[in-house]
Write an enzyme that holds these catalytic residues in place. Sequence first.
Site, short mmCIF file in Angstrom:
data_model
loop_
_atom_site.label_atom_id
_atom_site.label_comp_id
_atom_site.label_asym_id
_atom_site.label_seq_id
_atom_site.Cartn_x
_atom_site.Cartn_y
_atom_site.Cartn_z
N CYS A 179 0.86 -1.18 0.00
CA CYS A 179 0.00 0.00 0.00
C CYS A 179 0.90 1.23 0.00
O CYS A 179 2.11 1.11 0.12
CB CYS A 179 -0.84 0.03 1.26
SG CYS A 179 -1.74 -1.49 1.54
N ARG A 195 1.07 2.04 -5.83
CA ARG A 195 1.34 0.96 -4.88
C ARG A 195 0.06 0.19 -4.52
O ARG A 195 0.12 -0.79 -3.78
CB ARG A 195 1.94 1.54 -3.60
CG ARG A 195 3.21 2.33 -3.85
CD ARG A 195 3.72 2.92 -2.56
NE ARG A 195 4.12 1.90 -1.64
CZ ARG A 195 5.31 1.31 -1.61
NH1 ARG A 195 6.22 1.68 -2.47
NH2 ARG A 195 5.58 0.38 -0.73
N TRP A 226 -3.74 -1.84 -1.45
CA TRP A 226 -3.75 -3.02 -2.33
C TRP A 226 -4.00 -4.18 -1.39
O TRP A 226 -3.14 -4.55 -0.59
CB TRP A 226 -2.41 -3.16 -3.03
CG TRP A 226 -2.34 -4.23 -4.09
CD1 TRP A 226 -2.77 -4.13 -5.38
CD2 TRP A 226 -1.76 -5.54 -3.95
NE1 TRP A 226 -2.51 -5.31 -6.05
CE2 TRP A 226 -1.89 -6.18 -5.20
CE3 TRP A 226 -1.15 -6.23 -2.91
CZ2 TRP A 226 -1.43 -7.48 -5.43
CZ3 TRP A 226 -0.70 -7.52 -3.14
CH2 TRP A 226 -0.84 -8.13 -4.39
N ASN A 277 1.48 0.13 5.87
CA ASN A 277 1.89 -0.64 4.70
C ASN A 277 2.76 -1.78 5.20
O ASN A 277 3.74 -1.54 5.90
CB ASN A 277 2.70 0.27 3.76
CG ASN A 277 3.44 -0.53 2.68
OD1 ASN A 277 4.55 -0.18 2.31
ND2 ASN A 277 2.84 -1.57 2.19
N GLY A 278 2.37 -3.00 4.87
CA GLY A 278 3.16 -4.15 5.31
C GLY A 278 2.24 -5.28 5.69
O GLY A 278 1.06 -5.29 5.34
N GLU A 321 7.46 -11.49 -22.25
CA GLU A 321 7.17 -10.12 -21.79
C GLU A 321 5.98 -9.54 -22.56
O GLU A 321 5.12 -8.88 -21.98
CB GLU A 321 8.44 -9.26 -21.94
CG GLU A 321 8.28 -7.78 -21.68
CD GLU A 321 7.77 -7.43 -20.29
OE1 GLU A 321 7.72 -8.29 -19.41
OE2 GLU A 321 7.38 -6.25 -20.09
N LYS A 377 2.47 -8.24 -20.90
CA LYS A 377 1.90 -6.90 -21.12
C LYS A 377 0.46 -7.01 -21.62
O LYS A 377 -0.42 -6.27 -21.19
CB LYS A 377 2.73 -6.12 -22.15
CG LYS A 377 4.03 -5.57 -21.63
CD LYS A 377 3.81 -4.34 -20.78
CE LYS A 377 4.95 -4.09 -19.82
NZ LYS A 377 5.15 -5.08 -18.74
N GLU A 434 -1.76 -8.00 -18.65
CA GLU A 434 -1.96 -7.03 -17.57
C GLU A 434 -2.59 -5.73 -18.04
O GLU A 434 -3.36 -5.12 -17.30
CB GLU A 434 -0.66 -6.77 -16.78
CG GLU A 434 0.44 -6.08 -17.55
CD GLU A 434 1.69 -5.80 -16.71
OE1 GLU A 434 1.60 -5.63 -15.49
OE2 GLU A 434 2.78 -5.73 -17.31
N HIS A 466 4.40 -29.14 -29.03
CA HIS A 466 4.33 -30.12 -27.94
C HIS A 466 3.13 -29.89 -27.04
O HIS A 466 3.18 -30.20 -25.85
CB HIS A 466 5.63 -30.07 -27.13
CG HIS A 466 6.84 -30.43 -27.94
ND1 HIS A 466 7.01 -31.69 -28.48
CD2 HIS A 466 7.90 -29.69 -28.35
CE1 HIS A 466 8.15 -31.70 -29.17
NE2 HIS A 466 8.70 -30.50 -29.11
N LYS A 515 2.29 -1.61 -8.65
CA LYS A 515 3.61 -1.45 -9.26
C LYS A 515 4.72 -2.04 -8.40
O LYS A 515 5.74 -2.49 -8.90
CB LYS A 515 3.87 0.03 -9.51
CG LYS A 515 5.12 0.25 -10.31
CD LYS A 515 5.09 1.52 -11.09
CE LYS A 515 6.22 1.56 -12.08
NZ LYS A 515 6.04 0.61 -13.19
C1 G6P Z 1 4.82 -5.89 -10.09
C2 G6P Z 1 4.69 -4.95 -11.26
C3 G6P Z 1 5.49 -5.50 -12.45
C4 G6P Z 1 6.93 -5.73 -12.05
C5 G6P Z 1 7.03 -6.65 -10.83
C6 G6P Z 1 8.44 -6.68 -10.28
O1 G6P Z 1 4.15 -7.08 -10.35
O2 G6P Z 1 3.34 -4.78 -11.61
O3 G6P Z 1 5.44 -4.55 -13.50
O4 G6P Z 1 7.61 -6.31 -13.12
O5 G6P Z 1 6.19 -6.17 -9.78
O6 G6P Z 1 8.75 -5.38 -9.82
P1 G6P Z 1 10.21 -4.84 -9.62
O7 G6P Z 1 10.03 -3.49 -8.98
O8 G6P Z 1 10.90 -5.82 -8.73
O9 G6P Z 1 10.84 -4.76 -10.96
#
Ligand code: G6P
Length: 594
Positions: free
Chosen positions: A2, A27, A72, A98-99, A467, A471, A474, A490, A589
């Site tokens: 959070c 966050r 969150w 937060n935690g 990747e 994307k 998400e 396979h 994030k």
């Molecule tokens: C979250 C974000 C991702 C990110 C991942 C790792 O899931 O939504 O975009 O790749 O965390 O985050 P970091 O800060 O360790 O790169």
Amino acid sequence: MCGVVAYTGFKEAYPILMSCLKRVEYRGYDSCGVALLDGGDVQSHKDVGAVDDLRSKLEHVSGATGIGHTRWATVGKPNKENAHPHLDCSGRIALVHNGDIDNFMALKDELIKQGHTFTSETDSEVISHLVERYYAGDLREAVIKAITHLEGSYALAVVAADFPGVVVVRKESPLVLGLGEHENFAASDAPALLEFTRRVVYLEDGDLAVLKPESVEIWRAGTRIELPVHQITWNVSELDRVGYPHFMLKEIHEQPRVIRDTLVGRISLTEPRADLPLAAHKPPARLIFIGCGTSYHAALLGQLFVSQISPMPAHAYVASEFDPLPSSLKDAWVVALTQSGETTDTINAIRRAKAAGAWTIGVTNVKESSITRVSDDMLYLQAGPEVSVAATKTFMAQLVAVYLLSLHLAPPPGQLGELIGELRSMPSKVQRLINSQSSIQALVKKLNAYDHLFLIARGINVPVAYEGALKLKEVAYLHAEGCAAGELKHGPFALLGQNTPVIALAPRDAQYPRMLTAIKEIKTRGSPVMAIAFSDDNDIGRYVDDVLTIPVAHGLFSPWLNTVALQLLTYYMAAARNLPIDKPRHLAKSVTVP
Ligand code: G6P
């Protein structure tokens, strides 16, 4: 996971808290709230939804000291009751957290037996009742006593109706103080405060601070301490969309600048050489890259790049799965990639790497983030603040960093000049790709008609397929799977057909002939195929339905360009679907829970 913020001064706290909350919304954004001290009372307001939703319902709350939170959900559903702030039984103490408190169930049972009444399912609420248990006019004393009961992680900001300030404390969750003139602040990260002050103090684990309008006192293990004041160098304008409809698009467009900035001072101007300012240490016999989510994909690219340029063994692991045996990594460097510098799984993996004897290097975009305290050495990305939840420009900066590191530690004889030359040319190639978006737009409508798709690649582009799929999931809420082209037959072949398109990453490199074979096999099964190919490839169109072109590049750098093409495709698909691009549902994030 959070965001927390706090303010104490002589101005109206509400608009300041709301601005700071907007900045930490990345966050978490399922609910939010504020508590302000007003005329000897605590006024608390909270609700489900994002900061702007609360702001639209709540025109003004008065008070010159307050705390705020954006959530969150981890313990307890995202609803109004579970939103922060959490109050004690009297309603005169309020707290944001937060935690995660691991022993909260036992504490809650004990507090209920003592007569406390709980209104939420959260772990955080036990802390307000613990503070209540000890509060007798000195909030600092009460918080110190309360936290002795807590097992887990926390960044807390606490106010009490008759205490003229805010008490904050942290353990394993980030917390930064902001110093102003006749006002002081706290937040989960420094950019949240940028609009109000550039002078910040980073608290360490266990530090507690008492913020009042005219003073900041910091305490560690019962003793008053002074900590250095840092100046934030990021600009507030970097935190705004500056005309772009979404941060994601702005951040994709910033990538040529990000590559340039991350290269500055790190490639020799006179010779073909990557120069990294690393602390002197015996060079490794092997390299291990770790990360989570998008950062794991950068780790995989690091592994593949090293394997292509040198005989040095290289590996990549998802950080949460990295669990080496004791003493097994004495000859290894572990390179931990995390844009935020706060991901708990990555930080814990670094601790395990060190316990196994490895030398650890943290690679992050956020100075003074938690990773700097656990790594032996640091490499900073120069991406500037990334606001959109989906990582784009920080991924690109990670690629720059892992390529530079690999060229520095394992320079390929005879090839170094060519690779360094290609590094230098990447900003302009990425810029050219960004400037030529018309073909991307044309494909958006076509691909948006489907519910599932596959992305396939070979060699160094396989992590880019992963990747790209991440994307699409998400941001565009499209079910997409990245797959090594050879693996399709396979199992996934069973899902191919006219309703399942395939995007093939097909740069003309050593893998190209085998990619054409895979494409032909897919076409035989009836799937529409779109290729991402070099702009000088005049053949590929004969094998596929659509082609998206990227500038011609060295094969080892095609992943950078394929990445940008897929970022843009995802962005425009999500925009056409009218989705909340910068804040996808259920995501955050920075993931500070294990
Ligand atoms: C979250 C974000 C991702 C990110 C991942 C790792 O899931 O939504 O975009 O790749 O965390 O985050 P970091 O800060 O360790 O790169």
